[in-house]
Design an enzyme around this catalytic site. Structure first.
Site, PDB file in Angstrom:
ATOM      1  N   ASP A 194       0.833  -1.203   0.000  1.00  0.00           N
ATOM      2  CA  ASP A 194       0.000   0.000   0.000  1.00  0.00           C
ATOM      3  C   ASP A 194       0.873   1.260   0.000  1.00  0.00           C
ATOM      4  OD1 ASP A 194      -2.756   1.141   0.398  1.00  0.00           O
ATOM      5  OD2 ASP A 194      -1.810   1.978   2.181  1.00  0.00           O
ATOM      6  N   GLU A 223       1.576  -0.652  -5.026  1.00  0.00           N
ATOM      7  CA  GLU A 223       0.669   0.423  -5.386  1.00  0.00           C
ATOM      8  C   GLU A 223       1.543   1.663  -5.489  1.00  0.00           C
ATOM      9  OE1 GLU A 223      -3.064   3.150  -3.887  1.00  0.00           O
ATOM     10  OE2 GLU A 223      -1.543   2.504  -2.495  1.00  0.00           O
TER      11      GLU A 223
HETATM   12  C1  NOJ Z   1      -4.388   3.200  -0.790  1.00  0.00           C
HETATM   13  C2  NOJ Z   1      -5.592   2.344  -0.671  1.00  0.00           C
HETATM   14  O1  NOJ Z   1      -5.868   1.761  -1.920  1.00  0.00           O
HETATM   15  C3  NOJ Z   1      -6.730   3.216  -0.193  1.00  0.00           C
HETATM   16  O2  NOJ Z   1      -7.938   2.520  -0.186  1.00  0.00           O
HETATM   17  C4  NOJ Z   1      -6.383   3.731   1.182  1.00  0.00           C
HETATM   18  O3  NOJ Z   1      -7.360   4.665   1.595  1.00  0.00           O
HETATM   19  C5  NOJ Z   1      -5.026   4.422   1.190  1.00  0.00           C
HETATM   20  N1  NOJ Z   1      -4.015   3.674   0.504  1.00  0.00           N
HETATM   21  C6  NOJ Z   1      -4.560   4.645   2.602  1.00  0.00           C
HETATM   22  O4  NOJ Z   1      -4.141   3.430   3.154  1.00  0.00           O
END
Ligand code: NOJ
Ligand code: CA
Length: 562
Positions: free
Chosen positions: A199, A242
């Site tokens: 993440d 990500e």
């Molecule tokens: C990216 C995630 O995909 C999203 O859903 C989340 O709110 C943020 N990171 C914070 O963790």
């Protein structure tokens, strides 16, 4: 060397609490998920990506964690997790999980201790004493955050939070924090996961702190450190990043030697693909594919259409964004954070199955690994009465039974309401109904998944864009492996039927076998492949030579073949 399983994988992303409720309390859980594995195996999914399932106050759908080493009691316990893992393994399905270590919840014991200036935990977070400057322009969720510093009355200092104010950033520059992260990685690997979706990767490695506004700086060596830990503990485990960054920064996330992230979600091609579909022209898609870097041979892109967040258009120009809003999210309530669309795919495409299949065909054939958000395979709708991104997180629609077959609990106890009106009402859009209909999105997608797995050239072959006599409408490309096996994918982005000639790079492969549709094998004359596609049509074509000189090799090569 282990087979690079992730290159020919089909990833399916699941939020446990809205997928299937096993004990009838209204919240999806690991028991329910285990029962749903036969469905996923039947669909052909080879890897499940679980969104955060850890203990959490759930203010950001579980991305605000209070304990990294256990399971949210509402979803089950570690025993239920282990049973689920066991059953997934029996079905040959791998599992990757979200690794959310940019921040914790402000309810995490580390943060509670840090606020009290605990000698060990204070430096797990990022603090400043002085009043912060205006940081409105640095927030991730415009309109929902006023800045990236929040005052803690207990600590009498400001803490840094890139996301919501209840998500204090971990101080990854502190080696003790990185040791904790490696412990989390090791723990879940020991329980059998095949890797992690990392993440907010760019923020994990970014410099955090008082000077953050002035000199942004990344420590990519943290990724090397985590990757080394991952690969030593489990050789075939992967990181899926990500990392929504500009094309010229992407390569650094993989590392030039492929020693950082194994895969990265492609947030650059994604909005361009939607723009291409909006404009009924391949041009934006081609442009974006030419802009992304060539990645190391052991690395892989991950492609998706929709996910659990908004469709982020911020990598497009303002005019291009406006075009996507106009076509896919014209109402204010469909838009979010000034940059995105909070709808699912089916409603954006007016429920048009042919157009959804066109989009899937694109992400299944552009070299990379496809990722499907749960419910997209049946064309679920969205619930715009839910706040922010919760619009795309309604319970899975299994059948026309009460609560869409998701749960036996009274409707008011459900984690979120089911979609029970409009064209995407669970009584018409559900697994059970689509299973019976051979022309349904579900059945067509199942067949596409099967076909994709049979042609690993799409996963790791050398790819080339092909010219056609209708560049205004047709997107055509070929993937060829080292053994000379080649497949071509053709897409008609226009709503009108198109006949076109696609120019091949070789005269040797002079025989075409169409993998979809009713057309028989055809001879290819003078390197020109004749194709006929209906509006929004697509097809995949296996190329053969008239003789039998090309030998097919169905195995994914362990060393990739770029
Ligand atoms: C990216 C995630 O995909 C999203 O859903 C989340 O709110 C943020 N990171 C914070 O963790
Ligand atoms: Ca439950």
């Amino acid at each position: 060397m282990a087979t690079q399983w992730f290159k020919n994988a089909v990833i399916y992303s699941i939020d446990v609490d809205t997928f299937r409720d096993g004990n009838g309390d209204g919240i999806g859980d690991f028991v329910g998920l285990r029962q749903a594995l036969s469905y996923l195996a039947g669909l052909g999914v080879t890897c499940i990506w679980l969104l955060p399932f850890y203990p959490s106050p759930d203010r950001d759908n579980g991305y605000d964690i209070t304990d990294y080493l256990s399971v949210n009691p509402a979803l089950g316990d570690l025993g239920d997790f282990a049973e689920f893992m066991d059953e997934a393994a029996n079905r040959g399905i791998r599992v990757i999980i979200d690794l959310v270590v940019n921040h914790t919840s402000n309810q995490h014991p580390w943060f509670k201790a840090a606020q009290r200036r605990h000698p060990q935990y204070y430096s797990y977070y990022v603090w400043r004493k002085e009043k912060p400057p205006d940081t409105k322009d640095q927030v991730v969720f415009p309109g929902r955050q006023s800045g990236v510093w929040q005052y803690s009355r207990i600590a009498k200092a400001y803490y840094f939070h890139r996301f919501y104010e209840y998500q204090p950033d971990l101080n990854t520059a502190n080696p003790a924090v990185r040791t904790e992260i490696k412990k989390i990685i090791g723990f879940w690997l020991a329980l059998g996961v095949s890797g992690f979706r990392v993440d907010a990767a760019p923020f994990v490695i970014a410099q955090k702190g008082s000077e953050v506004e002035k000199q942004p700086h990344e420590s990519f060596d943290y990724i090397n450190e985590f990757r080394e830990c991952l690969s030593w503990k489990r050789g075939d485990a992967v990181f899926l990043a990500e990392a929504n960054v500009a094309p010229d920064q992407m390569l650094q996330f993989f590392g030039e030697r492929g020693d950082r992230m194994n895969m990265a979600l492609n947030f650059f091609v994604n909005p361009h693909l939607f723009l291409a579909i909006a404009n009924e022209s391949p041009e934006p898609l081609v442009r974006s594919l030419l802009q992304i870097p060539t990645i190391p041979k052991d690395s892989q892109w991950a492609y998706f259409l929709r996910n659990h967040d908004e469709l982020d258009l911020s990598r497009l120009t303002e005019l291009e964004q406006a075009r996507c809003f106009e076509v896919f999210g014209p109402e204010k309530n469909m838009q979010l954070y000034g940059r995105g669309i909070r709808r699912r795919l089916a409603p954006m495409f007016g429920g048009n199955v042919q157009r959804q299949m066109l989009a899937y065909s694109l992400i299944f054939t552009i070299p990379g690994t496809p990722v499907i958000w749960y419910g997209e395979e049946i064309g679920m709708g969205d619930d715009l009465s839910q706040s922010e991104r919760n619009s795309v997180r309604s319970p899975m629609q299994w059948s026309a039974e009460t609560n869409a077959g998701f749960s036996g609990a009274p409707a008011k106890k459900l984690r979120r309401p089911v979609i029970d009106c409009g064209p995407f009402d669970y009584r018409s859009v559900n697994v059970q109904a689509e299973r019976r209909d051979p022309t349904s999105l579900l059945n067509r997608l199942e067949r596409m998944i099967r076909t994709r797995k049979e042609y690993p050239e799409f996963a790791c072959g050398k790819y080339r864009l092909l010219e056609s006599s209708r560049p205004d409408a047709i997107f055509a490309h070929a993937c060829e492996d080292a053994g000379g096996n080649a497949v071509v994918a053709v897409h008609n982005l226009s709503h009108k039927a198109v006949g076109a000639r696609v120019r091949l790079w070789t005269g040797k492969l002079n025989q075409a076998a169409f993998l979809f549709g009713g057309k028989d094998d055809a001879a290819i004359d003078a390197k020109e492949l004749q194709i006929d596609l209906e509006g929004y049509g697509h097809n995949w074509i296996r190329l053969k030579s008239n003789g039998t000189s090309v030998r097919r090799n169905r195995r994914v090569k362990s060393h990739g073949s770029h």
